[in-house]
Write a protein that holds these residues in place. Structure first.
Motif, PDB file in Angstrom:
ATOM      1  N   SER A  38       0.950  -1.122   0.045  1.00 13.09           N
ATOM      2  CA  SER A  38      -0.045   0.043  -0.099  1.00 13.09           C
ATOM      3  C   SER A  38       0.716   1.325   0.000  1.00 13.09           C
ATOM      4  O   SER A  38       2.067   1.184   0.160  1.00 13.09           O
ATOM      5  N   SER A  39       0.347   2.180  -0.024  1.00 17.36           N
ATOM      6  CA  SER A  39       1.089   3.555  -0.204  1.00 17.36           C
ATOM      7  C   SER A  39       1.215   4.160   1.352  1.00 17.36           C
ATOM      8  O   SER A  39       0.386   4.047   2.261  1.00 17.36           O
ATOM      9  N   ALA A  40       2.625   4.494   1.668  1.00 14.59           N
ATOM     10  CA  ALA A  40       2.868   5.140   3.003  1.00 14.59           C
ATOM     11  C   ALA A  40       2.313   6.466   3.319  1.00 14.59           C
ATOM     12  O   ALA A  40       1.976   6.712   4.529  1.00 14.59           O
ATOM     13  N   SER A  41       1.537   7.051   2.301  1.00 15.51           N
ATOM     14  CA  SER A  41       0.701   8.153   2.639  1.00 15.51           C
ATOM     15  C   SER A  41      -0.541   7.725   3.539  1.00 15.51           C
ATOM     16  O   SER A  41      -1.268   8.654   3.993  1.00 15.51           O
ATOM     17  N   LEU A  42      -0.877   6.545   3.520  1.00 16.92           N
ATOM     18  CA  LEU A  42      -2.291   6.300   4.197  1.00 16.92           C
ATOM     19  C   LEU A  42      -1.880   6.193   5.758  1.00 16.92           C
ATOM     20  O   LEU A  42      -2.850   6.033   6.583  1.00 16.92           O
ATOM     21  N   VAL A  43      -0.665   6.572   6.106  1.00 14.66           N
ATOM     22  CA  VAL A  43      -0.400   6.912   7.289  1.00 14.66           C
ATOM     23  C   VAL A  43      -1.334   7.853   7.918  1.00 14.66           C
ATOM     24  O   VAL A  43      -1.536   7.963   9.323  1.00 14.66           O
ATOM     25  N   GLY A  44      -1.524   8.980   7.222  1.00 13.88           N
ATOM     26  CA  GLY A  44      -2.445  10.099   7.694  1.00 13.88           C
ATOM     27  C   GLY A  44      -3.556   9.438   7.877  1.00 13.88           C
ATOM     28  O   GLY A  44      -4.330  10.117   8.964  1.00 13.88           O
ATOM     29  N   LEU A  45      -4.553   8.522   7.418  1.00 16.57           N
ATOM     30  CA  LEU A  45      -5.498   7.859   7.608  1.00 16.57           C
ATOM     31  C   LEU A  45      -5.663   7.235   9.002  1.00 16.57           C
ATOM     32  O   LEU A  45      -6.539   7.276   9.711  1.00 16.57           O
ATOM     33  N   TYR A  46      -4.493   6.396   9.187  1.00 19.03           N
ATOM     34  CA  TYR A  46      -4.180   5.662  10.317  1.00 19.03           C
ATOM     35  C   TYR A  46      -4.323   6.480  11.313  1.00 19.03           C
ATOM     36  O   TYR A  46      -4.787   6.134  12.574  1.00 19.03           O
ATOM     37  N   ALA A  82      -1.189  -2.517  23.386  1.00 18.60           N
ATOM     38  CA  ALA A  82      -0.489  -3.674  22.682  1.00 18.60           C
ATOM     39  C   ALA A  82      -1.171  -4.738  21.737  1.00 18.60           C
ATOM     40  O   ALA A  82      -0.689  -5.086  20.819  1.00 18.60           O
ATOM     41  N   ALA A  83      -2.613  -4.733  22.111  1.00 15.47           N
ATOM     42  CA  ALA A  83      -3.191  -5.558  20.937  1.00 15.47           C
ATOM     43  C   ALA A  83      -3.352  -4.765  19.677  1.00 15.47           C
ATOM     44  O   ALA A  83      -3.353  -5.600  18.839  1.00 15.47           O
ATOM     45  N   GLY A  84      -3.378  -3.496  19.811  1.00 23.02           N
ATOM     46  CA  GLY A  84      -3.254  -2.733  18.389  1.00 23.02           C
ATOM     47  C   GLY A  84      -2.183  -3.199  17.850  1.00 23.02           C
ATOM     48  O   GLY A  84      -2.156  -3.200  16.342  1.00 23.02           O
ATOM     49  N   LEU A  85      -1.139  -3.099  18.381  1.00 22.86           N
ATOM     50  CA  LEU A  85       0.305  -3.412  17.370  1.00 22.86           C
ATOM     51  C   LEU A  85       0.343  -4.800  17.191  1.00 22.86           C
ATOM     52  O   LEU A  85       0.919  -5.019  16.077  1.00 22.86           O
ATOM     53  N   ALA A  86      -0.208  -5.784  17.991  1.00 15.53           N
ATOM     54  CA  ALA A  86      -0.258  -7.072  17.533  1.00 15.53           C
ATOM     55  C   ALA A  86      -1.388  -7.270  16.153  1.00 15.53           C
ATOM     56  O   ALA A  86      -0.609  -7.904  15.071  1.00 15.53           O
ATOM     57  N   PHE A  87      -2.260  -6.552  16.219  1.00 15.95           N
ATOM     58  CA  PHE A  87      -3.112  -6.462  14.751  1.00 15.95           C
ATOM     59  C   PHE A  87      -2.341  -5.971  13.740  1.00 15.95           C
ATOM     60  O   PHE A  87      -2.191  -6.415  12.823  1.00 15.95           O
ATOM     61  N   ALA A  88      -1.410  -4.853  13.951  1.00 18.25           N
ATOM     62  CA  ALA A  88      -0.809  -4.135  12.768  1.00 18.25           C
ATOM     63  C   ALA A  88       0.301  -5.314  12.378  1.00 18.25           C
ATOM     64  O   ALA A  88       0.579  -5.306  11.334  1.00 18.25           O
ATOM     65  N   ALA A  89       0.831  -5.987  13.374  1.00 22.70           N
ATOM     66  CA  ALA A  89       1.713  -6.944  12.953  1.00 22.70           C
ATOM     67  C   ALA A  89       1.309  -7.961  11.978  1.00 22.70           C
ATOM     68  O   ALA A  89       2.016  -8.621  11.132  1.00 22.70           O
ATOM     69  N   ILE A  90       0.137  -8.257  11.771  1.00 20.88           N
ATOM     70  CA  ILE A  90      -0.655  -9.248  10.928  1.00 20.88           C
ATOM     71  C   ILE A  90      -0.252  -8.769   9.574  1.00 20.88           C
ATOM     72  O   ILE A  90      -0.084  -9.631   8.684  1.00 20.88           O
ATOM     73  N   GLY A  91      -0.245  -7.443   9.359  1.00 25.84           N
ATOM     74  CA  GLY A  91       0.092  -7.121   8.210  1.00 25.84           C
ATOM     75  C   GLY A  91      -0.817  -6.856   6.774  1.00 25.84           C
ATOM     76  O   GLY A  91      -0.551  -7.007   5.812  1.00 25.84           O
ATOM     77  N   LEU A  93      -4.640  -4.434   5.402  1.00 29.43           N
ATOM     78  CA  LEU A  93      -5.163  -3.397   5.761  1.00 29.43           C
ATOM     79  C   LEU A  93      -6.351  -3.091   6.599  1.00 29.43           C
ATOM     80  O   LEU A  93      -6.483  -2.338   7.340  1.00 29.43           O
ATOM     81  N   PRO A  94      -7.103  -4.316   6.662  1.00 28.91           N
ATOM     82  CA  PRO A  94      -8.155  -4.555   7.670  1.00 28.91           C
ATOM     83  C   PRO A  94      -7.570  -4.434   9.007  1.00 28.91           C
ATOM     84  O   PRO A  94      -8.345  -3.878  10.060  1.00 28.91           O
ATOM     85  N   THR A  95      -6.449  -5.260   9.265  1.00 31.63           N
ATOM     86  CA  THR A  95      -6.328  -5.229  10.490  1.00 31.63           C
ATOM     87  C   THR A  95      -5.332  -4.044  10.964  1.00 31.63           C
ATOM     88  O   THR A  95      -5.152  -3.783  12.225  1.00 31.63           O
ATOM     89  N   MET A  96      -5.026  -3.139   9.934  1.00 34.11           N
ATOM     90  CA  MET A  96      -4.169  -1.956  10.353  1.00 34.11           C
ATOM     91  C   MET A  96      -5.326  -1.116  10.706  1.00 34.11           C
ATOM     92  O   MET A  96      -5.109  -0.102  11.862  1.00 34.11           O
ATOM     93  N   ALA A  97      -6.602  -1.056  10.186  1.00 39.18           N
ATOM     94  CA  ALA A  97      -7.493  -0.337  10.649  1.00 39.18           C
ATOM     95  C   ALA A  97      -8.025  -0.712  12.209  1.00 39.18           C
ATOM     96  O   ALA A  97      -8.299   0.105  12.859  1.00 39.18           O
ATOM     97  N   ILE A  98      -8.083  -1.903  12.270  1.00 42.94           N
ATOM     98  CA  ILE A  98      -8.682  -2.387  13.789  1.00 42.94           C
ATOM     99  C   ILE A  98      -7.436  -2.162  14.815  1.00 42.94           C
ATOM    100  O   ILE A  98      -7.514  -1.481  15.689  1.00 42.94           O
ATOM    101  N   SER A  99      -6.077  -2.012  14.425  1.00 40.17           N
ATOM    102  CA  SER A  99      -4.939  -1.689  15.004  1.00 40.17           C
ATOM    103  C   SER A  99      -5.097  -0.076  15.483  1.00 40.17           C
ATOM    104  O   SER A  99      -4.747   0.300  16.587  1.00 40.17           O
ATOM    105  N   ALA A 100      -5.367   0.828  14.222  1.00 43.46           N
ATOM    106  CA  ALA A 100      -5.646   2.274  14.781  1.00 43.46           C
ATOM    107  C   ALA A 100      -6.774   2.303  15.750  1.00 43.46           C
ATOM    108  O   ALA A 100      -6.570   3.302  16.715  1.00 43.46           O
ATOM    109  N   VAL A 101      -7.979   1.822  15.839  1.00 44.43           N
ATOM    110  CA  VAL A 101      -8.819   1.835  16.668  1.00 44.43           C
ATOM    111  C   VAL A 101      -8.475   1.413  18.076  1.00 44.43           C
ATOM    112  O   VAL A 101      -8.802   2.102  18.910  1.00 44.43           O
ATOM    113  N   LEU A 102      -7.876   0.109  18.186  1.00 41.16           N
ATOM    114  CA  LEU A 102      -7.318  -0.141  19.475  1.00 41.16           C
ATOM    115  C   LEU A 102      -6.350   0.768  19.950  1.00 41.16           C
ATOM    116  O   LEU A 102      -6.568   1.173  21.117  1.00 41.16           O
ATOM    117  N   LEU A 103      -5.421   1.201  19.383  1.00 39.82           N
ATOM    118  CA  LEU A 103      -4.593   2.204  20.026  1.00 39.82           C
ATOM    119  C   LEU A 103      -5.240   3.431  20.094  1.00 39.82           C
ATOM    120  O   LEU A 103      -4.787   3.979  21.315  1.00 39.82           O
TER     121      LEU A 103
END
Length: 396
Positions: A38-46, A82-91, A93-103
Motif C-alpha cells: 500500500s501507499s505510505a501516505s495512508l499513515v495520515g488516515l491511520y 499492545a493489542a493494536g500493535l499485534a493486529f498491525a503486525a498481521i500486516g 489493511l483491515p487489521t491496520m484499521a483495527i490496530s488504529a482503533v485499538l491504539l
C-alpha cells in the motif's frame, strides 16, 4: 519516593509507553507499506483513526475511572495499545484499521486517568509543574519511537519491532499493578454511570470556566498538529530549506515544546496563575503562527529557527498547564471525568485541524495562508481568554 513523586513517575511512564505505541507505525510506515503493498501516505488516515477512537474513549473514560480505578484503566489502555500493535503486525489493511482503533481506544483514557491520580496526590502549589512534567510523556514517546523503532526494524523486521513495543506495553501494565493498591484506593466498585455516554459533555457545558477552556482547546489541538504536520513541507517549499535541515528545525520545535511544558508549569505555580497564563500562551501561539506565515527566503535562518522553537514552546507546550487548570476547576474527585470530556474537544481539533489547514492552502496554493488564518483565530481566542481571566474567580 515521596507521596507525589511516585504517582508522577508511574503516570509519566504509562503516558510515554502509550504515546510510543501510537507513534510506532508512523515511524516505520515506509517499511510496513512496502510489505503490505500500500501507499505510505495512508499513515495520515491511520493517525486520524487513532484520534477519532481517542475522542470517543476519552469521553467514556469518566464512566470507567471511578468504578475501576485510574491505574486499572491505565493498565487496560496499555493492553489495548499492545493489542493494536499485534493486529498491525498481521500486516493487512483491515487489521491496520483495527490496530488504529485499538491504539486510539488506549490513548484516549490515559490522560484523564493520570489527571485523576495527580489531582489527588499533588499539592495545589505544584500542580502546574507536575501536570506539565507528566505531559512530557507524549513527546517523550515520540522521541523513543524515533530513536528506537528504526533500530528494532533493522534487528527484527518491522513486524518484530511492532511486537517488541507491544511487549513493552504489557510489561508496563504489570509494573503498574504494584501501585494499584495505593493509587486505586478511592475506586468505587458500586459506581453506576448514567446511560448517557455524553454526560461528561453535559458536565462541561454546565461549568462555564471548563467549557470555555474545552472549546479553546479545540483550536489549540488543531494548531499543535498543523505545526508538526506541515512545518517541514512549508520550510522546504516556501523557504527553500533542504529536507534534512527542515527536519532538524522541526526537531528543535519539538524540543521547544518539551521545554515549554516544563517552563509554563513552573511559571503557573510560582508567578502567574494558569487562568492568566493560558491567554498569554494563546497570543504567543498566534504571533508565532503569524510570523511563520511571513517567512520568506530573505529571512535569516537563525530567526526562522528561533521563531520555530518559540512556536513549539507555545503550540506544543500548553497541554500541562491546561490540564492542571481543568483539574483545579473540577469538583473534588472528578478530575478524570472532566479531563476526559475536555479532551474530546482537544482530539476533535487534532482530527479536524490538518484537513482544514489543507483546504485553506489548496485554495490559495500557499501554506502561509493556513498559518495566517490559524494565527488570527488564536489571537481572537487569546483575547477572549484574557477577558475571561479578568473576571472574579468563581468557587468550585
Amino acid at each position: 519516593m515521596n507521596a507525589s513523586l511516585g504517582p508522577l513517575v508511574i503516570t509519566l511512564a504509562i503516558q510515554a509507553l502509550v504515546s510510543m505505541a501510537s507513534f510506532t507505525l508512523p515511524v516505520l510506515a515506509p517499511e510496513a507499506a512496502r510489505s503490505i503493498g500500500s501507499s505510505a501516505s495512508l499513515v495520515g488516515l491511520y493517525v486520524a483513526l487513532i484520534y477519532l477512537a481517542a475522542m470517543i474513549s476519552s469521553l467514556l473514560s469518566g464512566r470507567w475511572i471511578p468504578r475501576l480505578g485510574a491505574i486499572r484503566v491505565s493498565q487496560i489502555c496499555l493492553l489495548s495499545a499492545a493489542a493494536g500493535l499485534a493486529f498491525a503486525a498481521i500486516g493487512t489493511l483491515p487489521t491496520m484499521a483495527i490496530s488504529a482503533v485499538l491504539l486510539g481506544a488506549g490513548y484516549g483514557p490515559v490522560t484523564p486517568a493520570s489527571s485523576h491520580i495527580l489531582a489527588r496526590t499533588t499539592p495545589a502549589n505544584r500542580m502546574g509543574f507536575m501536570f506539565s512534567l507528566k505531559q512530557t510523556g507524549v513527546p517523550l514517546g515520540g522521541v523513543l519511537a524515533g530513536a528506537l523503532v528504526p533500530s528494532l526494524v533493522n534487528g527484527f523486521g518491522w513486524q518484530g519491532a511492532v511486537l517488541v513495543v507491544g511487549l513493552a506495553c504489557v510489561v508496563m501494565a504489570g509494573i503498574a499493578q504494584t501501585t494499584r493498591a495505593d493509587l486505586d484506593s478511592d475506586r468505587r466498585p458500586d459506581f453506576r454511570a448514567t446511560n448517557n455516554p455524553f454526560q461528561p459533555l453535559a458536565l462541561i457545558f454546565a461549568h462555564p470556566s471548563i467549557r470555555n477552556l474545552a472549546l479553546c482547546s479545540f483550536v489549540f489541538g488543531a494548531m499543535q498538529l498543523c505545526l508538526t504536520t506541515y512545518l517541514v513541507t512549508y520550510l522546504t517549499h516556501s523557504y527553500g530549506l533542504a529536507l534534512v535541515t527542515a527536519g532538524l528545525v522541526l526537531s528543535l520545535a519539538q524540543g521547544g515544546g518539551m521545554v515549554g511544558r516544563l517552563l509554563w508549569g513552573w511559571v503557573g505555580d510560582r508567578w502567574l496563575a494558569p487562568r492568566r497564563l493560558l491567554p498569554l500562551l494563546a497570543m504567543a501561539m498566534a504571533l508565532s503562527s503569524l510570523a511563520t506565515a511571513a517567512f520568506t527566503p530573505s529571512w535569516p535562518l537563525a530567526i526562522v529557527v528561533l521563531v520555530s522553537i518559540f512556536f513549539g514552546a507555545t503550540a506544543i507546550g500548553w497541554n500541562g498547564i491546561y490540564l492542571a487548570e481543568v483539574a483545579r476547576l473540577a469538583p473534588a474527585g472528578s478530575a478524570g471525568q472532566y479531563t476526559g470530556g475536555t479532551l474530546f474537544f482537544t482530539y476533535f481539533g487534532v482530527v479536524a485541524g490538518p484537513p482544514t489547514f489543507a483546504l485553506l492552502t489548496e485554495s490559495s496554493g500557499s501554506l502561509a495562508l493556513g498559518y495566517g488564518v490559524f494565527g488570527a483565530l488564536l489571537l481572537v481566542i487569546g483575547l477572549m481568554l484574557a477577558r475571561i481571566a479578568m473576571r472574579p474567580v468563581a468557587p468550585n
